[in-house]
Design a protein around this motif. Structure first.
Motif, mmCIF file in Angstrom:
data_model
loop_
_atom_site.group_PDB
_atom_site.id
_atom_site.type_symbol
_atom_site.label_atom_id
_atom_site.label_comp_id
_atom_site.label_asym_id
_atom_site.label_seq_id
_atom_site.Cartn_x
_atom_site.Cartn_y
_atom_site.Cartn_z
ATOM 1 N N ALA A 1 0.837 -1.202 0.000
ATOM 2 C CA ALA A 1 0.000 0.000 0.000
ATOM 3 C C ALA A 1 0.869 1.248 0.000
ATOM 4 N N TYR A 2 2.060 1.104 0.580
ATOM 5 C CA TYR A 2 2.970 2.239 0.645
ATOM 6 C C TYR A 2 3.457 2.630 -0.743
ATOM 7 N N TYR A 3 3.851 1.625 -1.542
ATOM 8 C CA TYR A 3 4.280 1.926 -2.910
ATOM 9 C C TYR A 3 3.146 2.566 -3.706
ATOM 10 N N GLN A 4 1.931 2.069 -3.486
ATOM 11 C CA GLN A 4 0.777 2.638 -4.199
ATOM 12 C C GLN A 4 0.606 4.108 -3.833
ATOM 13 N N LEU A 5 0.806 4.405 -2.523
ATOM 14 C CA LEU A 5 0.659 5.790 -2.063
ATOM 15 C C LEU A 5 1.703 6.678 -2.733
ATOM 16 N N VAL A 6 2.944 6.196 -2.765
ATOM 17 C CA VAL A 6 4.008 6.996 -3.386
ATOM 18 C C VAL A 6 3.719 7.173 -4.881
ATOM 19 N N LEU A 7 3.250 6.114 -5.514
ATOM 20 C CA LEU A 7 2.922 6.203 -6.946
ATOM 21 C C LEU A 7 1.815 7.239 -7.179
ATOM 22 N N ILE B 1 -8.239 20.426 9.115
ATOM 23 C CA ILE B 1 -9.527 19.789 8.872
ATOM 24 C C ILE B 1 -9.275 18.395 8.324
ATOM 25 N N SER B 2 -10.213 17.538 8.657
ATOM 26 C CA SER B 2 -10.025 16.140 8.333
ATOM 27 C C SER B 2 -11.260 15.661 7.575
ATOM 28 N N LEU B 3 -11.034 14.948 6.483
ATOM 29 C CA LEU B 3 -12.173 14.456 5.704
ATOM 30 C C LEU B 3 -12.864 13.338 6.486
ATOM 31 N N PRO B 4 -14.159 13.485 6.755
ATOM 32 C CA PRO B 4 -14.837 12.483 7.578
ATOM 33 C C PRO B 4 -14.789 11.098 6.942
ATOM 34 N N MET B 5 -14.665 10.093 7.793
ATOM 35 C CA MET B 5 -14.652 8.724 7.286
ATOM 36 C C MET B 5 -16.086 8.325 6.944
ATOM 37 N N ARG B 6 -16.309 7.881 5.719
ATOM 38 C CA ARG B 6 -17.671 7.535 5.305
ATOM 39 C C ARG B 6 -17.738 6.058 4.983
ATOM 40 N N ARG B 7 -17.961 5.281 6.030
ATOM 41 C CA ARG B 7 -18.051 3.842 5.795
ATOM 42 C C ARG B 7 -19.374 3.479 5.114
ATOM 43 N N ASP B 8 -20.366 4.391 5.187
ATOM 44 C CA ASP B 8 -21.679 4.095 4.596
ATOM 45 C C ASP B 8 -21.635 4.114 3.076
ATOM 46 N N ALA B 9 -20.813 5.011 2.511
ATOM 47 C CA ALA B 9 -20.781 5.095 1.047
ATOM 48 C C ALA B 9 -19.351 5.310 0.583
ATOM 49 N N PRO B 10 -18.521 4.297 0.733
ATOM 50 C CA PRO B 10 -17.091 4.501 0.454
ATOM 51 C C PRO B 10 -16.802 4.872 -0.996
ATOM 52 N N ILE B 11 -17.557 4.313 -1.934
ATOM 53 C CA ILE B 11 -17.251 4.602 -3.339
ATOM 54 C C ILE B 11 -17.672 6.018 -3.705
ATOM 55 N N LEU B 12 -18.848 6.417 -3.202
ATOM 56 C CA LEU B 12 -19.324 7.771 -3.461
ATOM 57 C C LEU B 12 -18.329 8.795 -2.912
ATOM 58 N N TYR B 13 -17.713 8.498 -1.760
ATOM 59 C CA TYR B 13 -16.804 9.455 -1.135
ATOM 60 C C TYR B 13 -15.336 9.111 -1.384
ATOM 61 N N MET B 14 -15.081 8.282 -2.394
ATOM 62 C CA MET B 14 -13.709 7.951 -2.798
ATOM 63 C C MET B 14 -12.894 7.427 -1.632
ATOM 64 N N GLN B 15 -13.477 6.572 -0.796
ATOM 65 C CA GLN B 15 -12.696 6.027 0.310
ATOM 66 C C GLN B 15 -12.526 4.527 0.088
ATOM 67 N N PHE B 16 -11.629 4.238 -0.818
ATOM 68 C CA PHE B 16 -11.438 2.858 -1.224
ATOM 69 C C PHE B 16 -10.491 2.144 -0.276
ATOM 70 N N THR B 17 -10.713 0.858 -0.102
ATOM 71 C CA THR B 17 -9.773 0.092 0.723
ATOM 72 C C THR B 17 -8.580 -0.337 -0.129
ATOM 73 N N ASP B 18 -8.809 -0.507 -1.430
ATOM 74 C CA ASP B 18 -7.704 -0.880 -2.309
ATOM 75 C C ASP B 18 -6.987 0.381 -2.791
ATOM 76 N N PRO B 19 -5.737 0.566 -2.371
ATOM 77 C CA PRO B 19 -5.042 1.817 -2.721
ATOM 78 C C PRO B 19 -4.837 1.987 -4.222
ATOM 79 N N ARG B 20 -5.008 0.900 -4.982
ATOM 80 C CA ARG B 20 -4.826 1.027 -6.429
ATOM 81 C C ARG B 20 -5.884 1.936 -7.048
ATOM 82 N N ALA B 21 -7.035 2.031 -6.377
ATOM 83 C CA ALA B 21 -8.085 2.911 -6.885
ATOM 84 C C ALA B 21 -7.579 4.352 -6.976
ATOM 85 N N TYR B 22 -6.762 4.758 -5.987
ATOM 86 C CA TYR B 22 -6.238 6.129 -6.014
ATOM 87 C C TYR B 22 -5.220 6.301 -7.141
#
Lengths: 591, 413
Positions: A30-36, A138-159
């Motif tokens: 996930a670290y390499y993905q973040l740097v990429l 400021i911190s972007l709220p964690m949205r576990r209810d709608a992760p895709i809508l709020y771009m909060q993916f568990t797979d770092p490759r999405a970013y």
């Protein structure tokens, strides 16, 4: 030629995108993905910076302003209005574009270092504004209810994919800019802004478009940066380091090139991060030193950026050959002026024109009429006000008194690019070439004014080069031309948009006898094709052979006007040129 | 762990070549060890604070291992893995992501000193379910509903609310009289502004205090004379000093001295550990600081004497500040949590942290109040500590049961 290069570059962009995807799939950490992801985002910011600063030469030390506004748009939108980043990021681009307009409007009054320094102020000021507004952290709220809508993916490759999408947008936009009149105008501005303006490029409008586009791209990338980092503080998005980053990346990779910023990001971002990881806990702070040394070494080895170095080493010498292969314009389009029979009416009329610089009256009460179809010479000793007269006509200077009209249209208050658009072309006493562009591109810049689209601009440029006899040198870089060729190129540039009136400022200066004869023929031919020519010269001899009509300036005043043979015998003219004692001798001899 | 310099050199070479070299690490499973992390700024403007944290953490790790390591795991050694959070939130987040990628066995950690760094770091650790202890103040850290962050300091909001009532108690205890009037002298940067806002909006009235002089300036200060003249003529019972920059502190304290208001003649109250650093003494001088009181989340107190002595001997630091003592305590908290979890498993360690209530041992000695966290990860029942500069050293003077010296409120010249 241009179109094929563009297609080739599109394939390269596609190949790079696929390569990034493959790398991303291959990386498990996930670290390499973040740097990429960060490499891609910083590359977008650097490309955005490059559109304004790389192409136009207006260096910005303040791109953090756009980046930060994009980041805050996404973060605040999500906190206060539940705005998904899918909307927030495009909105960030809009905010960045608007900020570009607001910043550009006052700041483009400045040039060079002053512009760069003024740009520095914007992110610093915004930083304090956001602190004052209470948005220190400021911190972007964690949205576990709608992760895709709020771009909060568990797979770092999405970013990685999202950031790659932005990079492709930025590359395609840059490619389009680079290969259109937009990029050509910006490069012309970079190399010689007054010449660009005189060649009919509305420089201010292009600069505004560039800063707005640049701001929009930077705002877009800043928006995704907020999504990736999840925490936004004024320092992290408006800070000095953020402003410096795109500049460093582009300088490192190659300013004003499509791939330079990408190369810079691909090398420097992982390098810095790798050094932090390897050395940060061992000798804290040493990573900064090593990073700095690495930059210095590479800049010393490749001062124009890594891109040029790599290209010189690996690329085939393609560009010039392609241009040489181009067939000559077989059937020159008939210049529009040819279709207009010279009416012999008054084309340019000056009435009582005057301008003063402090106590010096550079022009005083000038009345001048240039008939359509004539070859009208303006002579006078050094300092008589000849070039000032041209500057007043083409809009570089606004006259204090009097009126100027062209085909009955008043010219007062028009910018040079507008004057050019009306059909007045000019050349300069000291040739103002875009020295790092090819001869053809130099002339294309001039042709834009009269061309419907970029293709016809190129065709018109070729016709103009053919008219002055320089078509064989179309692919040469302007910086390497002889004086004669430079004069002809500038003539072609002025001629390309098919003006009705040409202002030639000492086109004959500094030429040898042979060159002189050649250029005189070209000028005569242009006149014969129906273009009215107003030419400045202070060597009387060449002018007498060339012009139909003379006006003589001395100390800002028009002292004589008429046919050449009358003028050479005029007492006031001889006195102005040779002094009173000479006049007396002539009178004695005659007596 | 065996990390030879050769491998590091190779790593640097790789990094220079443009690659990101993750450090190769032999499998940890067969050697008995439990790995914990510290992510702190070790370079950049906050490097000094990170180094102080590291000194404290190193000392704790050494002690724990000397005393037989983790008993519940057959004497497994505790190993500290350090990452530099650098000078930006991006670097701090990268450091966290890197640590978690290269060290999947981590069971917990501490970090990252600056609130914004901690916010970014915990975004990573929360998703990876790694329990993190932090000394950062920001209310936001434990206001996001996160389950894996544990804040050992009272939040900024709590400190702002508790500083003045505690100062009044201290004054009453020292003089027998309750102060009636107060002055505020502050710059308009973020921290002082948010600290003073609730006070002006009715907070002072509730405490029965009258605000007799209220001076706000934009830093940097060029001359403190007009401000101090106003303070002198209003003559409040005490002055609340909320300054964020060292040069402003110096100017104000010098001017107070010139106006014969220093050295306890006008009680001065501030907030935050930066008011107790050795660097402050070096810059401003012990003389001008004498008598200055400040509230702070954590400061060595009664019972810590031995810890402080060991720390001073190890590090040659003149005294121990919040950074050192909390990092020291954090390691002991993590050690206790692993003991209770009975496994080197971060989820179990997090559970143990949620349920622990420590009142004795080195962990409890490192923080005022019991080591017990509520559902948000904030500590409960934490008394506000006051330290005072006395003879060139900031010492804990309040609450009395933790005090290493008696506070003085007013000292007649």
């Amino acid at each position: 030629m241009r179109a094929s290069a563009q297609t080739r570059q599109r394939w390269v962009i596609l190949a790079v995108a696929v390569a990034v995807l493959v790398v991303s799939l291959a990386l498990h950490s996930a670290y390499y993905q973040l740097v990429l992801t960060q490499v891609l985002l910083w590359a977008v910011l650097s490309l955005a910076w490059n559109i304004l600063s790389g192409y136009s030469g207006y260096f910005s030390f303040g791109h953090a302003a756009f980046w930060g506004l994009g980041a805050y748009t996404v973060a605040l939108g999500m906190i206060y209005w539940d705005l998904p980043p899918w909307v927030g990021i495009p909105l960030g681009a809009v905010v960045g574009g608007i900020a570009g307009a607001i910043i550009g409007y006052p700041t483009f009054r400045l040039r060079g270092h002053y512009f760069a320094l003024a740009m520095l102020a914007y992110p610093l000021a915004t930083l304090y504004v956001f602190q004052w507004l209470g948005y220190q952290e400021i911190s972007l709220p964690m949205r576990r209810d709608a992760p895709i809508l709020y771009m909060q993916f568990t797979d770092p490759r999405a970013y990685v994919v999202l950031a790659l999408g932005l990079l492709v947008i930025a590359l395609v936009v840059s490619l389009h800019v680079e290969n259109s009149r937009f990029g050509m105008a910006l490069r012309a501005i970079k190399q010689n802004e007054p010449a660009a303006e005189a060649a009919g490029i509305p420089t201010w409008a292009w600069k505004m478009r560039a800063i707005m586009l640049s701001g929009a791209l930077a705002g877009m990338a800043g928006g995704l940066y907020a999504v990736v980092l999840l925490v936004v503080t004024p320092e992290s998005v408006f800070g000095m380091l953020v402003s410096a980053q795109p500049l460093i990346l582009a300088l490192f990779g190659g300013v004003g090139t499509l791939w330079g910023p990408v190369i810079g990001a691909a090398v420097l971002v992982p390098l810095a991060e790798g050094l932090n990881g390897e050395l940060g806990d061992v000798l804290p702070g040493i990573q900064g030193v090593v990073y700095g040394v690495a930059i210095i070494v590479i800049i010393l080895c490749a001062p124009e950026g890594l891109y040029w170095r790599l290209r010189d080493r690996f690329a085939k010498p393609g560009v010039l050959r392609i241009i040489e292969d181009e067939p000559r314009p077989t059937m020159p389009v008939k210049p529009a002026a040819l279709l207009r029979p010279p009416s012999g009416g008054n084309l340019l009329v000056l009435r009582g024109v005057g301008i003063s610089f402090g106590g010096l009256r550079a022009l005083d009460d000038i009345d001048l009429v240039v008939r359509e179809g004539s070859l009208h010479g303006i002579i006078g000793p050094n300092g008589a006000g000849k070039t000032t007269l041209f500057n007043v006509v083409n809009g570089f200077l606004a006259p204090d008194r009097g009126s100027i009209s062209f085909t009955g249209i008043p010219l007062a208050g028009l910018r040079p690019s507008r004057v050019c658009r009306l059909g007045i072309g000019r050349t300069f006493q000291v040739v103002r070439a875009f020295s790092r562009m090819t001869v053809l591109d130099n002339v294309i810049v001039g042709a834009f004014v009269g061309a419907r689209d970029d293709v016809s601009a190129e065709r018109m440029a070729r016709v103009a080069l053919d008219r002055v006899g320089l078509i064989d040198r179309a692919g040469a870089v302007a910086g390497g031309l002889t004086t004669r060729e430079l004069r002809l190129m500038e003539l072609a540039r002025a001629l390309a948009p098919l003006p009705r009136l040409l202002l030639l400022d000492e086109t004959l200066a500094g030429l040898g006898q042979e060159d002189l004869a050649g250029i005189l023929n070209v000028i005569r031919q242009i006149r014969d094709e129906g273009v009215t020519v107003l030419i400045i010269e202070h060597t009387m001899q060449a002018m007498v052979r060339l012009v139909d009509e003379f006006s003589v300036l001395d100390h800002g005043r028009l002292i004589a006007a008429g046919a050449p043979d009358e003028i050479v015998r005029d007492r006031r003219v001889i006195e102005a040129y040779l002094g009173r004692r000479w006049m007396d001798r002539i009178t004695d001899t005659a007596a | 762990m065996n990390r030879g310099p050769t491998r590091r050199e190779v790593g640097v070479g790789l990094a220079l070549a443009g690659g990101v070299g993750l450090r190769w690490r032999p499998a940890a499973a067969q050697t008995k060890e439990v790995r914990v992390a510290m992510i702190a700024p070790l370079s950049g403007p906050w490097a000094r604070q990170g180094q102080l944290m590291r000194m404290g953490a190193d000392m704790a790790i050494e002690e724990i291992n000397q005393k037989g390591g983790i008993q519940a795991l057959g004497g497994a050694k505790l190993v500290l893995v350090v990452a530099d959070a650098g000078d930006s939130t991006e670097k701090a987040k990268n450091a966290a992501q890197r640590l978690l990628a290269q060290d999947p066995d981590l069971v917990g950690g501490t970090g990252a000193w600056l609130s914004s760094f901690t916010l970014a770091v915990t975004e990573v650790t929360e998703r990876m379910q790694l329990p993190i202890l932090t000394l950062s103040y920001s209310d936001l850290i434990t206001g996001r509903g996160f389950k894996y962050v544990f804040q050992t300091s009272p939040t900024a909001g709590h400190q702002a609310a508790e500083t003045l009532p505690t100062a009044l108690k201290l004054a009453e205890g020292a003089t027998g009289k309750r102060p009636k009037t107060v002055g505020i002298l502050m710059d308009n940067t973020a921290a002082p502004t948010s600290f003073a806002k609730p006070l002006r909006e009715g907070g002072l009235e509730k405490l029965g205090l009258k605000l007799v002089v209220d001076q706000v300036f934009t830093p940097p200060l060029s001359d403190a004379t007009p401000l101090i003249e106003k303070v002198r003529s209003a003559r409040p019972d005490f002055l609340l000093l909320l300054l964020s920059a060292m040069p402003d502190n110096k100017l104000v304290l010098e001017k107070l001295d010139e106006f014969k208001l220093s050295k306890g003649r006008l009680p001065l109250v501030g907030n935050g550990s930066p008011l107790g650093t050795p660097e402050l003494k070096n810059t401003i001088g012990a003389d001008l600081l004498e008598g200055l009181l400040f509230s702070v989340a954590d400061w060595p107190f009664k019972g810590d004497e031995e810890i402080v002595e060991r720390f001073k001997k190890r590090t040659n630091e003149p005294w121990m500040t919040q950074d050192g003592i909390t990092a020291y305590g954090d390691m002991w908290i993590l050690k206790e949590a692993v003991e209770r979890a009975g496994a080197a498993d971060r989820l179990k360690v997090a559970d143990a942290l949620r349920t622990m209530n420590l009142t004795t041992g080195p962990a409890a000695l490192s923080f005022p109040g019991p080591i017990q966290f509520d559902g948000n990860g904030r500590r409960v029942d934490v008394p506000m500590i006051f330290a005072q500069w006395q003879n060139g050293v900031p010492v804990t003077v309040f609450p009395p049961e933790l005090a290493l010296a008696k506070p003085y409120w007013l000292k007649e010249a």
